[in-house]
Design an enzyme around this catalytic site. Structure first.
Site, mmCIF file in Angstrom:
data_model
loop_
_atom_site.group_PDB
_atom_site.id
_atom_site.type_symbol
_atom_site.label_atom_id
_atom_site.label_comp_id
_atom_site.label_asym_id
_atom_site.label_seq_id
_atom_site.Cartn_x
_atom_site.Cartn_y
_atom_site.Cartn_z
ATOM 1 N N TRP A 85 -3.085 47.981 13.230
ATOM 2 C CA TRP A 85 -2.475 48.978 14.111
ATOM 3 C C TRP A 85 -3.388 49.294 15.294
ATOM 4 C CZ3 TRP A 85 -0.805 52.572 9.489
ATOM 5 C CH2 TRP A 85 0.296 51.981 8.865
ATOM 6 N N ASN B 27 -17.204 57.130 8.835
ATOM 7 C CA ASN B 27 -16.077 56.627 8.012
ATOM 8 C C ASN B 27 -16.620 55.998 6.727
ATOM 9 O OD1 ASN B 27 -15.057 56.849 10.763
ATOM 10 N ND2 ASN B 27 -13.236 55.789 10.018
ATOM 11 N N TYR C 56 -7.928 69.197 10.703
ATOM 12 C CA TYR C 56 -9.031 68.802 9.807
ATOM 13 C C TYR C 56 -10.377 69.152 10.456
ATOM 14 C CZ TYR C 56 -11.963 65.348 7.258
ATOM 15 O OH TYR C 56 -12.938 64.703 6.525
ATOM 16 N N SER D 265 -13.017 63.123 -8.402
ATOM 17 C CA SER D 265 -12.153 61.977 -8.713
ATOM 18 C C SER D 265 -11.824 61.132 -7.483
ATOM 19 C CB SER D 265 -10.845 62.486 -9.336
ATOM 20 O OG SER D 265 -10.267 63.456 -8.471
ATOM 21 N N LYS E 243 -3.134 45.803 3.116
ATOM 22 C CA LYS E 243 -2.192 44.992 3.905
ATOM 23 C C LYS E 243 -2.543 43.507 3.813
ATOM 24 C CE LYS E 243 -1.964 47.956 7.730
ATOM 25 N NZ LYS E 243 -1.631 48.232 9.137
HETATM 26 P P1 NAP Z 1 -10.417 61.492 -1.550
HETATM 27 O O1 NAP Z 1 -10.740 60.178 -2.128
HETATM 28 O O2 NAP Z 1 -9.084 61.723 -0.943
HETATM 29 O O3 NAP Z 1 -10.662 62.592 -2.689
HETATM 30 C C1 NAP Z 1 -10.326 63.934 -2.463
HETATM 31 C C2 NAP Z 1 -10.771 64.709 -3.658
HETATM 32 O O4 NAP Z 1 -10.453 66.098 -3.442
HETATM 33 C C3 NAP Z 1 -10.058 64.299 -4.951
HETATM 34 O O5 NAP Z 1 -10.983 64.393 -6.024
HETATM 35 C C4 NAP Z 1 -8.967 65.356 -5.099
HETATM 36 O O6 NAP Z 1 -8.578 65.581 -6.438
HETATM 37 C C5 NAP Z 1 -9.717 66.572 -4.557
HETATM 38 N N1 NAP Z 1 -8.795 67.616 -4.091
HETATM 39 C C6 NAP Z 1 -7.912 67.553 -3.063
HETATM 40 N N2 NAP Z 1 -7.214 68.702 -2.967
HETATM 41 C C7 NAP Z 1 -7.677 69.515 -3.960
HETATM 42 C C8 NAP Z 1 -7.357 70.823 -4.385
HETATM 43 N N3 NAP Z 1 -6.410 71.564 -3.778
HETATM 44 N N4 NAP Z 1 -8.013 71.341 -5.453
HETATM 45 C C9 NAP Z 1 -8.966 70.614 -6.091
HETATM 46 N N5 NAP Z 1 -9.335 69.377 -5.721
HETATM 47 C C10 NAP Z 1 -8.687 68.826 -4.673
HETATM 48 O O7 NAP Z 1 -11.484 61.906 -0.441
HETATM 49 P P2 NAP Z 1 -12.927 61.310 -0.137
HETATM 50 O O8 NAP Z 1 -12.751 60.252 0.875
HETATM 51 O O9 NAP Z 1 -13.663 61.058 -1.395
HETATM 52 O O10 NAP Z 1 -13.583 62.548 0.627
HETATM 53 C C11 NAP Z 1 -14.568 63.360 0.017
HETATM 54 C C12 NAP Z 1 -15.178 64.247 1.094
HETATM 55 O O11 NAP Z 1 -15.776 63.426 2.088
HETATM 56 C C13 NAP Z 1 -14.142 65.120 1.809
HETATM 57 O O12 NAP Z 1 -14.690 66.401 2.010
HETATM 58 C C14 NAP Z 1 -13.932 64.404 3.123
HETATM 59 O O13 NAP Z 1 -13.539 65.302 4.128
HETATM 60 C C15 NAP Z 1 -15.303 63.817 3.369
HETATM 61 N N6 NAP Z 1 -15.338 62.641 4.250
HETATM 62 C C16 NAP Z 1 -14.584 61.529 3.936
HETATM 63 C C17 NAP Z 1 -14.638 60.437 4.791
HETATM 64 C C18 NAP Z 1 -13.843 59.175 4.511
HETATM 65 O O14 NAP Z 1 -13.855 58.269 5.355
HETATM 66 N N7 NAP Z 1 -13.160 59.057 3.378
HETATM 67 C C19 NAP Z 1 -15.445 60.476 5.941
HETATM 68 C C20 NAP Z 1 -16.203 61.608 6.189
HETATM 69 C C21 NAP Z 1 -16.137 62.686 5.338
HETATM 70 P P3 NAP Z 1 -7.385 64.669 -7.117
HETATM 71 O O15 NAP Z 1 -7.980 63.310 -7.336
HETATM 72 O O16 NAP Z 1 -7.092 65.347 -8.384
HETATM 73 O O17 NAP Z 1 -6.258 64.658 -6.128
HETATM 74 P P1 GDP Z 2 -10.359 57.734 12.175
HETATM 75 O O1 GDP Z 2 -11.625 56.942 12.124
HETATM 76 O O2 GDP Z 2 -10.564 59.160 11.815
HETATM 77 O O3 GDP Z 2 -9.658 57.575 13.486
HETATM 78 O O4 GDP Z 2 -9.358 57.216 11.049
HETATM 79 P P2 GDP Z 2 -8.943 55.791 10.434
HETATM 80 O O5 GDP Z 2 -9.892 55.403 9.379
HETATM 81 O O6 GDP Z 2 -7.521 55.980 10.046
HETATM 82 O O7 GDP Z 2 -9.084 54.713 11.597
HETATM 83 C C1 GDP Z 2 -8.170 54.711 12.668
HETATM 84 C C2 GDP Z 2 -8.411 53.531 13.594
HETATM 85 O O8 GDP Z 2 -8.102 52.292 12.933
HETATM 86 C C3 GDP Z 2 -7.466 53.597 14.798
HETATM 87 O O9 GDP Z 2 -8.052 52.957 15.906
HETATM 88 C C4 GDP Z 2 -6.253 52.810 14.281
HETATM 89 O O10 GDP Z 2 -5.446 52.326 15.346
HETATM 90 C C5 GDP Z 2 -6.968 51.675 13.554
HETATM 91 N N1 GDP Z 2 -6.169 51.011 12.514
HETATM 92 C C6 GDP Z 2 -5.809 49.691 12.505
HETATM 93 N N2 GDP Z 2 -5.076 49.393 11.428
HETATM 94 C C7 GDP Z 2 -4.997 50.539 10.682
HETATM 95 C C8 GDP Z 2 -4.391 50.833 9.434
HETATM 96 O O11 GDP Z 2 -3.775 50.014 8.759
HETATM 97 N N3 GDP Z 2 -4.542 52.118 8.975
HETATM 98 C C9 GDP Z 2 -5.227 53.071 9.673
HETATM 99 N N4 GDP Z 2 -5.366 54.305 9.160
HETATM 100 N N5 GDP Z 2 -5.790 52.813 10.885
HETATM 101 C C10 GDP Z 2 -5.679 51.555 11.377
#
Ligand code: NAP
Ligand code: GDP
Length: 325
Positions: A212, A176, A147, A20, A198
Site C-alpha cells: 500500500w 516501529n 493515539y 499478551s 499478504k
Molecule cells: P499489541 O500486540 O496490540 O498488544 C496490546 C496489548 O494490550 C494486549 O496484551 C492486549 O490484551 C492489551 N490491551 C488492550 N486493550 C486493553 C484493555 N482495555 N485492558 C487491558 N489490556 C488491554 O500491542 P504491542 O504492539 O505489543 O504494543 C505494546 C506497547 O508498545 C503499546 O503501548 C504500544 O503503543 C507500544 N508501541 C508499539 C509499537 C508497534 O509497532 N507495535 C511501536 C511503538 C510503541 P489482549 O491480548 O487481551 O487483547
Molecule cells: P506507521 O509507521 O505508524 O505509519 O504505521 P504502519 O506500520 O501501518 O506503516 C504505514 C506505512 O506502510 C505507510 O507508508 C503505508 O502506506 C505502508 N504500507 C504498505 N503496505 C502496508 C500494509 O499492508 N499495511 C500497513 N499498515 N501499511 C502498509
C-alpha cells in the site's frame, strides 16, 4: 498467576500490562530464556485479567497483585489505516488505560513504572533526527493524532507524578516494532505483519503482493526481542523520568519498498510486487536518534534486519493457525 503475597527471595513483583501482545510476549520470551533474576517475579497480564479502561477493575488488579514494578504496555494499538479510522477511540481508550494504570500504581506505592510511547507521536513538521526533547514541539501527523496525543500525555503524567509525589514513572519510545506474536491482521495491523501475511497469501494463491502507498516512506524497525532486552535494562537501570528512544541507528532506516523486498527475500516469493498508490503513505519519516541510548549502552547489538525478518516470517508460517490475524 501470583496471589497478593510476596514471599521468599522474590522481592520484586513486576506486573506487565499488555503481556499478551507483541512486546509483552517478547519480554516474556527473553525473561524465560534466562534474563529473569531470582529476586524477580514476572506477571504477564492480558485484557482477560482486567479491562484497564475501567478504573475499578484496574484498582482491583493492583489490590490483587500488589506489584513493586510495572511495565505498562497495554494500549489500543494499530497500523496507519486503523489509526486513520478510529482516532477518537485511540484517544479515549488510551487516555483511560493510562490514567487508570498510572494512578493505581501511585496509590499502591509502586517503586517504578516504565510505560511505552512511540516515535510516531513526535511532531510531523520537525528537524531530523528527532530526539527525546522534542515530544511536545508541535502537532503530530494528522493520521494518528488520537493515539499520539494520548501517548504524549503519559509523558505529562510522569512529570506530574514525579514533581507532586516523587514517583519514579518513566517511559521508553520505541520505533516501529515487529516480531513473533504480532497482530498480522491485514486491515488493522502495522506494515510488516500486514506485508508478511499478504506475502503468505500471495504465495499460496499464486497472486501478486500488493504494497500500500508508494513504498517511499521510511521507517526504523526494531525487532521485538531486541526491544524486550532493552526494556528490561530500562526497568532495572534507567534512572531518568524523561523518556529514552529505543531505536536502531539512523543509518538502519529503510524504505517501505526495501522492507517489502526483505520479506520477499525471506519467503522466496516469486510473484509480482505492486504498489497501490491510491492508499495513504502516512507520515513520510520519523527518523529518530538513538544517541541517548548509545551513551548508556554503546555495545548493544541489534539483530540484523534481514535475520529478524526471516525469523518472523518463519514463525508466522509455522504458527499460521494460531497467529493473530
Ligand atoms: P499489541 O500486540 O496490540 O498488544 C496490546 C496489548 O494490550 C494486549 O496484551 C492486549 O490484551 C492489551 N490491551 C488492550 N486493550 C486493553 C484493555 N482495555 N485492558 C487491558 N489490556 C488491554 O500491542 P504491542 O504492539 O505489543 O504494543 C505494546 C506497547 O508498545 C503499546 O503501548 C504500544 O503503543 C507500544 N508501541 C508499539 C509499537 C508497534 O509497532 N507495535 C511501536 C511503538 C510503541 P489482549 O491480548 O487481551 O487483547
Ligand atoms: P506507521 O509507521 O505508524 O505509519 O504505521 P504502519 O506500520 O501501518 O506503516 C504505514 C506505512 O506502510 C505507510 O507508508 C503505508 O502506506 C505502508 N504500507 C504498505 N503496505 C502496508 C500494509 O499492508 N499495511 C500497513 N499498515 N501499511 C502498509
Amino acid at each position: 498467576m501470583a496471589d497478593g503475597d510476596r514471599t521468599g527471595a522474590k522481592s520484586k513483583r513486576i506486573l506487565v500490562t499488555g503481556g499478551s501482545g507483541l512486546v509483552g510476549r517478547a519480554i516474556e520470551q527473553v525473561v524465560k530464556a534466562g534474563e529473569g533474576r531470582p529476586d524477580e517475579e514476572w506477571v504477564f497480564l492480558s485484557s482477560k485479567d482486567a479491562d484497564l479502561t475501567d478504573a475499578a477493575e484496574t484498582r482491583a488488579l493492583f489490590d490483587r497483585y500488589r506489584p513493586t514494578h510495572v511495565v505498562h504496555l497495554a494500549a489500543m494499538v494499530g497500523g496507519l489505516f486503523r489509526n486513520m479510522k478510529y482516532n477518537l477511540d485511540f484517544w479515549r481508550k488510551n487516555m483511560q488505560i493510562n490514567d487508570n494504570v498510572l494512578h493505581s500504581a501511585h496509590e499502591h506505592g509502586v517503586t517504578k513504572v516504565v510505560s511505552c510511547l512511540s516515535t510516531c507521536i513526535f511532531p510531523d513538521k520537525t528537524t531530523y533526527p528527532i530526539d527525546e526533547t522534542m515530544i511536545h514541539n508541535g502537532p503530530p501527523h494528522s493520521s494518528n493524532f488520537g493515539y499520539s496525543y494520548a501517548k504524549r500525555m503519559i509523558d505529562v503524567q510522569n512529570r506530574g507524578y514525579y514533581e507532586q509525589h516523587g514517583c519514579m514513572f518513566t517511559a521508553v519510545i520505541p520505533t516501529n516494532v515487529f516480531g513473533m506474536y504480532d497482530n498480522f491482521n491485514i486491515e488493522d495491523g502495522h506494515v510488516l505483519p500486514g506485508l508478511i501475511h499478504k506475502t503468505y497469501l500471495a504465495q499460496k494463491n499464486g497472486t501478486s503482493l500488493e504494497v500500500w502507498g508508494s513504498g517511499q516512506p521510511r521507517r526504523q524497525f526494531i525487532y521485538s526481542l531486541d526491544l524486550a532486552r532493552l526494556f528490561i535494562w530500562v526497568l532495572r537501570e534507567y534512572k531518568e523520568i524523561q523518556p529514552i528512544i529505543l531505536s536502531v541507528g539512523e543509518e538502519d532506516e529503510v524504505s517501505i519498498k526495501e522492507a517489502a523486498e526483505s520479506i520477499v527475500a525471506a519467503t522466496g516469493f516469486k510473484g509480482e510486487v505492486i504498489f497501490d498508490t491510491s492508499k495513504s503513505d502516512g507520515q513520510y519519516k520519523k527518523t529518530a536518534s538513538n544517541s541517548k541510548l548509545r551513551k548508556y549502552l554503546p555495545d548493544f547489538k541489534f539483530t540484523p534486519f534481514s535475520q529478524a525478518i526471516k525469523e518472523t516470517c518463519d514463525w508466522f508460517t509455522a504458527n499460521y493457525e494460531m497467529a493473530r490475524k
